[in-house]
Write a protein that holds these residues in place. Structure first.
Motif, PDB file in Angstrom:
ATOM      1  N   PHE A 152      33.808  50.916  30.500  1.00 11.05           N
ATOM      2  CA  PHE A 152      34.898  51.113  31.464  1.00 11.05           C
ATOM      3  C   PHE A 152      34.650  52.392  32.261  1.00 11.05           C
ATOM      4  N   LEU A 153      33.405  52.532  32.703  1.00  9.61           N
ATOM      5  CA  LEU A 153      33.020  53.744  33.419  1.00  9.61           C
ATOM      6  C   LEU A 153      33.083  53.586  34.931  1.00  9.61           C
ATOM      7  N   ALA A 154      32.917  52.370  35.416  1.00  5.68           N
ATOM      8  CA  ALA A 154      32.818  52.191  36.873  1.00  5.68           C
ATOM      9  C   ALA A 154      34.158  52.497  37.532  1.00  5.68           C
ATOM     10  N   PRO A 155      34.130  53.229  38.655  1.00  5.55           N
ATOM     11  CA  PRO A 155      35.364  53.618  39.328  1.00  5.55           C
ATOM     12  C   PRO A 155      36.003  52.428  40.054  1.00  5.55           C
ATOM     13  N   GLY A 156      37.257  52.608  40.387  1.00  3.65           N
ATOM     14  CA  GLY A 156      37.942  51.612  41.209  1.00  3.65           C
ATOM     15  C   GLY A 156      38.334  50.385  40.410  1.00  3.65           C
ATOM     16  N   THR A 157      38.998  49.447  41.067  1.00  2.52           N
ATOM     17  CA  THR A 157      39.451  48.237  40.387  1.00  2.52           C
ATOM     18  C   THR A 157      38.883  46.989  41.033  1.00  2.52           C
ATOM     19  N   SER A 158      38.178  47.145  42.169  1.00  4.93           N
ATOM     20  CA  SER A 158      37.742  45.932  42.866  1.00  4.93           C
ATOM     21  C   SER A 158      36.724  45.157  42.030  1.00  4.93           C
ATOM     22  N   TRP A 159      35.897  45.874  41.265  1.00  2.40           N
ATOM     23  CA  TRP A 159      34.921  45.153  40.446  1.00  2.40           C
ATOM     24  C   TRP A 159      35.616  44.367  39.340  1.00  2.40           C
ATOM     25  N   VAL A 160      36.731  44.937  38.841  1.00  6.39           N
ATOM     26  CA  VAL A 160      37.495  44.237  37.804  1.00  6.39           C
ATOM     27  C   VAL A 160      38.116  42.964  38.399  1.00  6.39           C
ATOM     28  N   GLU A 161      38.637  43.106  39.618  1.00 13.40           N
ATOM     29  CA  GLU A 161      39.190  41.913  40.289  1.00 13.40           C
ATOM     30  C   GLU A 161      38.092  40.865  40.505  1.00 13.40           C
ATOM     31  N   GLY A 162      36.903  41.330  40.849  1.00  9.98           N
ATOM     32  CA  GLY A 162      35.774  40.409  41.038  1.00  9.98           C
ATOM     33  C   GLY A 162      35.464  39.647  39.757  1.00  9.98           C
ATOM     34  N   VAL A 163      35.494  40.347  38.629  1.00  9.18           N
ATOM     35  CA  VAL A 163      35.219  39.703  37.350  1.00  9.18           C
ATOM     36  C   VAL A 163      36.305  38.649  37.056  1.00  9.18           C
ATOM     37  N   ALA A 164      37.570  39.007  37.332  1.00  9.12           N
ATOM     38  CA  ALA A 164      38.678  38.075  37.079  1.00  9.12           C
ATOM     39  C   ALA A 164      38.523  36.823  37.940  1.00  9.12           C
ATOM     40  N   ARG A 165      38.182  37.013  39.211  1.00  9.80           N
ATOM     41  CA  ARG A 165      37.973  35.862  40.101  1.00  9.80           C
ATOM     42  C   ARG A 165      36.820  34.995  39.620  1.00  9.80           C
ATOM     43  N   PHE A 166      35.726  35.652  39.228  1.00  7.66           N
ATOM     44  CA  PHE A 166      34.583  34.887  38.710  1.00  7.66           C
ATOM     45  C   PHE A 166      35.004  34.063  37.502  1.00  7.66           C
ATOM     46  N   HIS A 167      35.744  34.704  36.599  1.00  5.36           N
ATOM     47  CA  HIS A 167      36.127  34.046  35.348  1.00  5.36           C
ATOM     48  C   HIS A 167      36.961  32.783  35.643  1.00  5.36           C
ATOM     49  N   GLU A 168      37.869  32.941  36.576  1.00  2.00           N
ATOM     50  CA  GLU A 168      38.710  31.793  36.947  1.00  2.00           C
ATOM     51  C   GLU A 168      37.837  30.658  37.475  1.00  2.00           C
ATOM     52  N   GLY A 169      36.931  30.996  38.351  1.00  2.00           N
ATOM     53  CA  GLY A 169      36.033  29.995  38.925  1.00  2.00           C
ATOM     54  C   GLY A 169      35.167  29.336  37.853  1.00  2.00           C
TER      55      GLY A 169
END
Lengths: 487, 487
Positions: free
Chosen positions: B464-481
């Protein structure tokens, strides 16, 4: 075998027997004793010792003694450690004596590594590997591929990696020169592989001969050993000898016909006083060009380091190795192996870049760099010459002229009475002599047995790094007294 | 087995089989692929990729991501790299923002090491070992002996040293937690020793239980394995779990009665969000005090590092280990082993000293140090919380609250169709999932299989080192897909 009830998990009889078997005299009993003396002197409790200083002539550790770091290198490293200094360019330039090229190089290196506090890619950052490839190209007159270069924590770590890959068990044999830097024999013990010694020719300035290698190889093969590689230290440690172009050709020829990996330990490549350094890589590429197809699968590892040469930055643990001719599947295993220890120290990797890409003529830091570099080289050579002269005047000591590296490796002929006293003391005669020297003078050298020597001969290795001549005079006086006592 | 005529010395079938067997997923196929993407984006050839950045969530490498180094540490290191700066004290103080304590510490460290370019004693300079001993005394409330402390190139190198000593052959067994940081299993493979896995309890916040250890031990002993040591990662990697005082007591009790060396990997000791860190050393000394004689021969190695914690200076490769209760003859072998690789990087050793002896209240650098330290800690915690929240919202993903270290290790339940697709692709389902995530988002995580997991379960580790939240949102979107595609 211990008979006491088992209290602990580990005892000397049940730990890894290969660790127990390994020997590494450079930091052995004498080194430990010398550190005790040093601590005693530092604490003021050494007033009954017959010397005021401990001289660690056992380890090639230039900056522990006289040698100053190269200014350009260290200025760049200071900026890498604290990049906010780069925001104060005018202070750096006008008040601290940093030059424009120092600042530019620091910025460029930071682009390559991000932060020196971050892990790099396991084999090193691409930009640093490209610099090394350019250095090799310029040195050898042949192209080099950055993707075949692996940054390492000094050359020792590279040797450790390669021997781990090559050694598959007790039957694997590696040809090792005798005398040798004992990293090779120690690592082979740890890996439970077989050391196949080949003797260097002392009478012939410690040269390497194909005959001596072939004879060792034949004996080993007859004993059922699967000889897979040959280690060459060029320029030599402890001997300082440089291989001629022709000798390198014969080693490569032999390696090609016998399918031997060549481990070319070239860490002393700039410490050459007599003749000229030829890299194995350059000679191999020349041979490949002249004989298309014939040498394509010769497997060569060439190792280099920031520890030796003129740089002398051993504490930074920087180095690299270059692979030529390896099977890609084996290369993948080398990658995996180095990735387990994550990466080499990043500041050390940056120092490797600085070593291979120093300031060039016309750049602001060049003049100072050149004068520092030349001064270090000249200092090494003059101290080597002075030490050699002292050895020539000592009874029973024989030593060829200094050829290179950081060492002299004189042979000593000791009186029978000394040999018996050593035996009574449970020591080899050279270890006994070296211990007496330490006790009398504070000078710590390494007995020849630590490197290997022909049976019936005795030697010791000393660096010629320590400044001044009084320690040399002390050694000469000790020697005279020792010979007088045991004659 | 290769059938082509022998061209080279080495091929995949004849190299060291133990290297071949070793697995180290943290820098495996996914990491290599992610570096290719990164190079592609850097060269401007990545315009057809569905992401603009590669996020290396596979490695605990804080400074590659958002984390800034601690100013005090780096200012001192800059002076160690270029000591002539110390002659310009007024410039340092008045124009460059260095404080008095930075200068004093640099001078003191230079007295200890001479030059950071010189080899140190193999176990580290006495003064640095004394600082570490003071830190341990303060942390534990019990004395520590500087001569039992060994500086190392990160904790990895310490683990490597200890496993080399302990492992005497294929029958030697080492208890290793599952899931674990794969350095342990990889090194045991290299040493051809036996990994004895004991499972952590996922349902119970990944806790360590004496029952689970005892059961693994019994099975191993029945199979004829000579179990000699237990590795404990506390706080856990990849789990983040912190051991309670009571759990540590039971591990020590077990180690005492079963004669097991305890390898306490405590590199995340300052990364604790829930509960409190207890060192094995402190608990052992408490137990020894309460039960005179009973625990005197418990062999404990406690490892620490500058790479993790708040310091996050992995690139400097600094660390140390402390030995308690070892047989002196075994200690001598440990000394010999570490001396073969000469010494740990000296600048990294100095950084260890700074980590264990930071500015204290009232000293000029304290306020800045404190605010940086607290800021890093709070940042880690808030990013962990945000990531955890995102996982809670994902279908089939389960993850306990962040406890510490730098990682989350969620379990994932994948649809049968995904499991079949993975099989067809020659991958484990978690590796298949992680590769798809990388291809879709540029986020690189490590499949649970790389750490070990109970059969039938699937996980991945992400920092949980990477800054920001956009990468987390990207992971969530990928997971849904992904779930949509394979449901």
């Amino acid at each position: 075998m211990s008979t006491s009830p088992r209290l602990r998990s580990l005892n000397i009889d049940n730990i890894n027997p290969h660790v127990r078997k390994a020997e590494y005299a450079v930091r052995g009993e004498l080194a430990v004793k010398s550190e005790e003396y040093r601590a005693q002197l530092a604490s003021g409790k050494g007033s009954d010792l017959p010397f005021d200083d401990v001289i660690s002539a056992n380890i090639g550790n230039p900056q522990q003694l006289d040698q100053k770091p190269i200014t350009f290198f260290r200025q760049v490293l200071s900026l890498l450690e604290y990049p906010p200094l780069l925001e104060k360019e005018d202070v750096l330039l006008n008040q601290l004596g940093y030059k424009k090229d120092v600042i530019e190089r620091a910025k460029w290196l930071l682009e390559q590594v991000g932060s020196v506090g971050a892990y790099s890619a396991s084999t090193g950052p691409q930009g640093i590997k490209e610099s090394i490839a350019k250095f090799i190209e310029k040195r050898d007159g042949h192209p080099a591929d950055p993707s075949s270069i692996y940054l390492s924590a000094g050359a020792s770590s590279g040797v450790n990696t390669l021997l781990h890959i090559i050694c598959a068990g007790p039957k694997t044999g590696i040809l090792v020169p005798i005398p040798q830097y004992p990293l090779y024999t120690a690592t082979l013990s740890l890996l439970d592989a077989t050391c196949v010694p080949y003797y260097l020719d002392e009478a012939n300035a410690w040269s390497t001969s194909a005959e001596s290698i072939t004879s060792a190889l034949t004996t080993a093969k007859e004993a059922g050993t699967d000889v897979r590689a040959i280690a060459i230290i060029n320029p030599g440690n402890p001997t300082g000898a440089s291989l001629s172009y022709k000798d390198i050709e014969s080693v490569i020829d032999l390696a090609a016909s016998e399918h031997l990996v060549i481990l070319a330990d070239e860490v002393y490549q700039t410490n050459v006083f007599i003749g000229k350094f030829h890299s194995f890589k350059a000679v191999l590429r020349d041979m490949q060009k002249k004989n298309p197809g014939k040498y394509d699968t010769v497997e060569l590892v060439s190792l280099h380091s920031v520890s030796k040469g003129i740089v002398g930055e051993c504490g930074h643990r920087g180095g690299y190795f270059e692979l030529c001719g390896f099977d890609p599947e084996v290369v993948a295993q080398i990658y995996k192996f180095v990735s387990i220890s994550l990466c080499a120290p990043v500041i050390g990797q940056c120092l490797v870049e600085l070593m291979v890409n120093p300031p060039t003529e016309g750049e602001p830091s060049y003049d100072l760099y050149k004068s520092e570099r030349d001064g270090i080289f000249a200092g090494l050579q003059s101290r080597a010459t002075a030490l050699h002269k002292a050895f020539q005047a000592m009874e029973g000591v024989e030593c060829g002229p200094p050829q290179g590296s950081m060492y002299l490796f004189p042979s000593i002929t000791l009186p029978q009475k000394a040999i018996e006293a050593a035996k009574a003391d449970g020591k080899t005669p050279d270890a006994f002599y070296a211990m007496k020297m330490l006790e009398a003078t504070g000078v710590c050298v390494v007995p020849g047995a630590g490197f290997g020597q022909k049976e019936g001969t005795l030697h010791f290795r000393t660096t010629f790094l320590a400044p001044g001549t009084s320690w040399v005079e002390g050694v000469a006086r000790f020697h005279e007294g020792f010979m007088g006592e045991y004659r």
